[in-house]
Every structure is written in C-alpha cells, then in structure tokens.
Design an enzyme around this catalytic site. Structure first.
Site, PDB file in Angstrom:
ATOM      1  CE  LYS A  37      -0.257  -1.371  -0.241  1.00  0.00           C
ATOM      2  NZ  LYS A  37       0.758  -0.524  -0.920  1.00  0.00           N
ATOM      3  CG  ASP A  38       3.976   1.350   1.849  1.00  0.00           C
ATOM      4  OD1 ASP A  38       3.891   0.651   0.816  1.00  0.00           O
ATOM      5  OD2 ASP A  38       3.277   2.364   2.047  1.00  0.00           O
ATOM      6  NE  ARG A  45       0.455  -7.420  -4.710  1.00  0.00           N
ATOM      7  CZ  ARG A  45      -0.805  -7.155  -5.028  1.00  0.00           C
ATOM      8  NH1 ARG A  45      -1.594  -8.104  -5.507  1.00  0.00           N
ATOM      9  NH2 ARG A  45      -1.301  -5.937  -4.876  1.00  0.00           N
ATOM     10  NE  ARG A  46      -2.780  -3.863  -6.744  1.00  0.00           N
ATOM     11  CZ  ARG A  46      -2.514  -2.742  -6.082  1.00  0.00           C
ATOM     12  NH1 ARG A  46      -1.812  -1.786  -6.651  1.00  0.00           N
ATOM     13  NH2 ARG A  46      -2.956  -2.574  -4.852  1.00  0.00           N
ATOM     14  NE  ARG A  62       4.834   6.162  -7.547  1.00  0.00           N
ATOM     15  CZ  ARG A  62       5.779   6.873  -6.922  1.00  0.00           C
ATOM     16  NH1 ARG A  62       7.006   6.920  -7.409  1.00  0.00           N
ATOM     17  NH2 ARG A  62       5.506   7.521  -5.822  1.00  0.00           N
ATOM     18  CG  ASN A  72      -3.334  11.525  -5.742  1.00  0.00           C
ATOM     19  OD1 ASN A  72      -3.993  11.283  -6.755  1.00  0.00           O
ATOM     20  ND2 ASN A  72      -3.096  12.754  -5.332  1.00  0.00           N
ATOM     21  NE  ARG A  93      -1.318   4.908  -8.093  1.00  0.00           N
ATOM     22  CZ  ARG A  93      -0.535   3.928  -7.690  1.00  0.00           C
ATOM     23  NH1 ARG A  93      -0.927   2.676  -7.863  1.00  0.00           N
ATOM     24  NH2 ARG A  93       0.610   4.163  -7.098  1.00  0.00           N
ATOM     25  CB  CYS A 113       6.926  -3.579  -0.486  1.00  0.00           C
ATOM     26  SG  CYS A 113       7.812  -2.032  -0.755  1.00  0.00           S
TER      27      CYS A 113
END
Length: 313
Positions: A84-85, A132-133, A150, A152, A156, A243
């Site tokens: 996706k990246d 998107r989310r 942001r 890892n 989060r 993306c």
C-alpha cells in the site's frame, strides 16, 4: 547482476519491528524455496525519519524511495515493501517480482476497556495515521473526535494505555504479523471502514534485469493476492490519488458458475471531514483485474470522486 551460485542475497528493509518481521518472513520463504542465505539490510527512509503527519509528507513513496535507491545502486538485491506504500506508477528498471500470500486486509480497533466502535461515547478521541480512516470514521456520524497520529504500533497503542486517546485504528495485518492480535477489541467490517488499496499485501521488488532473482522470487508469488492488489491499485491509479488520499478499495476472489475465478471489487472515496462519499462495486473475471479497477474508478469519477480527492489535498 547477482552471482547466485554462492551468493548471500541482500534484502533491503525498513528497520521497524513490523518491517523487519515482514522481511524476515520473505527471507525465510526464499531460503526455503532456493536454499540460499538471505541477509537483511536496514535502510532508513524519509517517512521513518519524519515526524510530520502522513498527509503532509509529500504523497506516495516516502517509505520506499530509499529502498529503491539501494536497489538501483546495487547495495541490495531485493526489497520488501508494504504494497500500500508503493506509488502506482511503474519505476524504470525495477519490477515487483512477487506478491506473497496476503494477510487479512481489514482494519481493527484497539480501544480502552475492551470497547467496540459503537460503544465509544460521543467525543471519544480516536487516533489514526491514515486520512482514509479519518474520513470514513467521521462519515459514520458517531460524534467521534478523530485525530492524526504517527509512530510505530507500540507508540500508537501506548496513547490508549496512557489515556491520551480512547482508541486507535490500525491495520489487522500488522498486528497479526507481530503476534499482537490479543489487543484488538474489534475487527472493523469493511461496510463501515473499507481498507486501503493493497492493505495487508507485501511487494517484493528487484531489478528488472536481474533475471535470476526474478526467477527465484516467482516461487513466492501468489496469483490470487496479485490479482486482488492489481484491481485495487488500478482504482487508485485511475483516480490519480496516492496512498495519503481518502480512497479505499477491497477485492475478493470467488468461484464463478463455470468454475473460473471471479473478482468482486468495492471502492469508495470519502471527503476528509466525512461530509460526503461515493461508493460502488463491480465484479468480473479475475483475469481482467486491472480493467475492472479502471471501470470502477470511472463510475466513481462520474459520481463526483475527483472533487473529493482534490478536497483532501
């Protein structure tokens, strides 16, 4: 070109826990199929070093350009990306030689007190790094305070355990790969939150002229995963979105009446504030995956998707 008679293959990877886990899975599979040793080579990307929000990082490629530079320079023989990246445009001299079997592409909620999305009270603070989310969560009309984050996976999730946030939304695939599914409080139905194009899939890239590496990687390729990803990314490409755009797409393979593989594709584009969206679906032969993606994108464009994509920039 790599001499593979005695070579140790050098696999370029980002250095996060998730990237290393994904790359090690590919390395182990490649060693199993080829008998060759594979060395992981850590490569730092701009996306890893920056603390800016994803939407402000400058579009697609921020997590992959350094890996591709290493491939072009010959310092690594192959690289593993979260598919996706990757930008949708092809890169001269490089090829995605393998798309391994895909993880479940759905999103998941990690919330305080074991809550589900519907149980979070109005005003609850929900963090995610993906526009998107953010757009789709706002469109649900639950009154959530959706904020960009942001970091890892542990960073989060730490915002939930510390009380800074009530919940975070993450990709199920990442948590599954690092063995952290126990923290998930809900797997989100794609009817509510449709995944990102190619979410859960890996792309194994190498130099196009390195024919022996191309041949070795072919053993890792999963045709079903490749077809689904091709359809989803065709939507993204036709919408001229990256993306970081609020574009979602999810393809599944089923068996048609004549026994052939049929692909069912859903896609959506949502205004970043959740105020408007367009969503549609299409089905057809899996062999026509990219064509199906382009046709579905055309339907979305006819219904106003371009304005929603432009409004997110």
């Amino acid at each position: 070109m790599t001499d593979l008679r005695t070579a140790t293959l050098r696999l370029g990877t980002r250095a996060s826990q998730l990237a290393l886990t994904q790359s090690q899975h590919v390395a182990d599979a490649l060693t199993e199929t080829s008998g060759l040793a594979v060395e992981l080579v850590h490569v730092s990307t701009y996306g890893d070093r920056s603390t800016e929000a994803i939407a402000q990082l400058g579009g697609t490629g921020v997590f992959v350009s350094a890996l591709r530079d290493a491939l072009h320079a010959g310092t690594v023989d192959l690289a593993v990306h979260s598919f996706k990246d990757l930008p949708t445009a092809p890169t001269p001299g490089l090829t995605v030689a393998a798309v391994p079997p895909r993880e479940d592409p759905r999103d998941v909620l990690v919330a305080r007190d074991g809550l589900t999305l519907g149980e979070l009270p109005p005003g609850a603070r929900v963090g995610t790094g993906a526009p998107r989310r953010m757009a789709q969560l706002r469109a649900l009309g639950l009154g959530l305070d959706v904020v960009p984050i942001r970091g890892n996976i542990d960073t989060r999730m730490g915002k939930v355990t510390s009380g800074e946030l009530d919940a975070v939304v993450l990709a199920r695939a990442g948590l599954s790969r690092i063995g952290r599914m126990s923290v998930v409080t809900e797997v989100l139905d794609p009817i509510q939150v449709l995944p990102a194009p190619a979410q859960g899939a890996l792309a194994v890239e190498c130099r196009s002229d390195d024919t022996r590496v191309v041949e070795l990687l072919a053993a890792l390729d999963d045709p079903a995963a490749r077809a689904c990803v091709a359809a989803e990314r065709a939507v993204l490409a036709a919408l001229e979105a990256g993306c970081s755009a609020p574009v979602a797409a999810h393809a599944e393979l089923t068996e048609a009446e004549d026994g052939s593989a049929e692909l069912w594709l859903r896609a959506s584009v949502t205004a970043i504030d959740g105020s408007d969206s367009v969503r549609d679906s299409i089905s057809g032969p899996a062999a026509e995956a990219e064509s199906l993606g382009r046709r579905l994108a055309a339907e979305l464009l006819d219904r106003g998707a371009a304005a929603l994509v432009a409004g997110s920039r």
